[in-house]
Design a protein around this motif. Structure first.
Motif, PDB file in Angstrom:
ATOM      1  N   GLU A 122       5.458  -3.266   9.830  1.00 21.92           N
ATOM      2  CA  GLU A 122       4.648  -4.458   9.585  1.00 21.92           C
ATOM      3  C   GLU A 122       3.419  -4.499  10.492  1.00 21.92           C
ATOM      4  N   ARG A 123       3.588  -4.100  11.738  1.00 18.42           N
ATOM      5  CA  ARG A 123       2.447  -4.113  12.673  1.00 18.42           C
ATOM      6  C   ARG A 123       1.401  -3.081  12.287  1.00 18.42           C
ATOM      7  N   MET A 124       1.855  -1.942  11.747  1.00 17.88           N
ATOM      8  CA  MET A 124       0.905  -0.937  11.271  1.00 17.88           C
ATOM      9  C   MET A 124       0.113  -1.459  10.074  1.00 17.88           C
TER      10      MET A 124
ATOM     11  N   GLU B 135       4.171   6.487   4.878  1.00 19.74           N
ATOM     12  CA  GLU B 135       3.706   7.644   4.124  1.00 19.74           C
ATOM     13  C   GLU B 135       4.441   7.748   2.787  1.00 19.74           C
ATOM     14  N   ALA B 136       5.731   7.401   2.785  1.00 18.16           N
ATOM     15  CA  ALA B 136       6.534   7.492   1.562  1.00 18.16           C
ATOM     16  C   ALA B 136       6.012   6.586   0.458  1.00 18.16           C
TER      17      ALA B 136
ATOM     18  N   ILE C  84      -0.143   5.284   4.068  1.00 22.57           N
ATOM     19  CA  ILE C  84      -0.887   6.151   4.975  1.00 22.57           C
ATOM     20  C   ILE C  84      -0.706   7.592   4.527  1.00 22.57           C
ATOM     21  N   GLU C  85      -1.556   8.457   5.037  1.00 20.80           N
ATOM     22  CA  GLU C  85      -1.459   9.895   4.779  1.00 20.80           C
ATOM     23  C   GLU C  85      -1.552  10.608   6.117  1.00 20.80           C
ATOM     24  N   MET C  86      -0.557  11.432   6.411  1.00 17.33           N
ATOM     25  CA  MET C  86      -0.548  12.186   7.664  1.00 17.33           C
ATOM     26  C   MET C  86      -0.975  13.614   7.372  1.00 17.33           C
ATOM     27  N   ARG C  87      -2.136  13.988   7.874  1.00 21.45           N
ATOM     28  CA  ARG C  87      -2.690  15.315   7.621  1.00 21.45           C
ATOM     29  C   ARG C  87      -2.480  16.190   8.853  1.00 21.45           C
TER      30      ARG C  87
ATOM     31  N   GLY D 183      -3.853   5.517   3.254  1.00 23.77           N
ATOM     32  CA  GLY D 183      -3.541   6.141   1.974  1.00 23.77           C
ATOM     33  C   GLY D 183      -4.197   5.452   0.799  1.00 23.77           C
ATOM     34  N   SER D 184      -4.282   6.175  -0.299  1.00 18.43           N
ATOM     35  CA  SER D 184      -4.919   5.646  -1.502  1.00 18.43           C
ATOM     36  C   SER D 184      -4.111   4.528  -2.147  1.00 18.43           C
TER      37      SER D 184
END
Length: 235
Positions: A16-18, A58-59, A63-66, A74-75
């Motif tokens: 939630e904080r993210m 990410e799931a 977000i997207e972790m590259r 994330g999109s």
């Protein structure tokens, strides 16, 4: 006795904080976020604890972790409807229900696309079918992607973002089965011709024809799957 209330875990709170960090920072899809080290210090948590929250985000596409680059928005951060990231191979009844849902949802969206599509939108559909035509004798993967994108774009051109996300999620959920349908249907030209007829109705601004043709096309697909249920691997 009242049911026990499940207490949120530290990972729940971090998630939630993210999300709050992304929203309050007015971050958009593709924007880079602070590093894991910076985030660990900011939220006063260990890196492993933070990574658990990041994996959750990410799931869902938030977000997207590259690898070697960092963490990015994330999109899917603004989506209302999300596909289940944990979906395994579907049972036959589930697959038929999903196809039944598409038969209910997609034909009216094709009608709306015929009424609302812009010249650029119609040109995008035409380009997709041109691409599909190039793959009629090629690899299944490229043809499958062009076909699915045709359905996604048609739903998007209807002008209802939530319904577009519903269609996109349904197509994502049974992507593997849809590839199998392409092989089972074993008539790429017929599939292409049906898509072309739908496009021509949209280009002509004929909502009744677009809806009727989309429904007939999807009923064909469902009929193929119902036949396939009597054979492996769906037995």
């Amino acid at each position: 006795m009242s049911p026990e209330v499940t207490r949120p875990t530290l990972s729940d709170a971090l998630t939630e904080r993210m999300l709050e960090l992304i929203r309050t920072g007015d971050h958009r899809p593709g924007d880079r976020l602070p590093s894991t080290r910076e985030l660990s210090q900011r939220f006063s948590v260990t890196t492993p604890t933070l990574r658990e929250a990041l994996r959750r985000l990410e799931a869902t596409g938030a977000i997207e972790m590259r690898h070697g680059s960092g963490i990015y928005v994330g999109s899917a951060i603004e989506r209302v409807v999300l596909p289940n990231p944990n979906m395994r191979e579907m049972r036959a009844t589930q697959l038929l229900e999903l196809l039944g849902a598409r038969i209910v949802i997609e034909p009216p969206l094709a009608a709306m696309a015929a009424e609302r599509a812009t010249p650029d939108g119609r040109a995008e559909l035409r380009r997709l079918l041109s691409e599909a035509a190039q793959h009629l004798r090629g690899e299944d993967a490229e043809l499958h992607e062009a076909n699915m994108t045709f359905h996604r774009v048609t739903a998007r051109l209807a002008g209802n973002g939530v319904l577009h996300e519903v269609v996109d999620s349904l197509l994502t959920v049974h992507a593997n089965e849809q590839r199998e349908i392409l092989a089972i249907f074993d008539d790429r030209r017929r599939d292409y011709d049906e898509h072309l007829e739908i496009l021509e109705a949209i280009e002509a601004g004929d909502p009744q024809a677009a809806e009727r043709l989309m429904k007939a096309h999807l009923v064909d697909v469902k009929t193929v799957i119902e036949t396939r249920l009597h054979q492996p691997p769906f037995e």
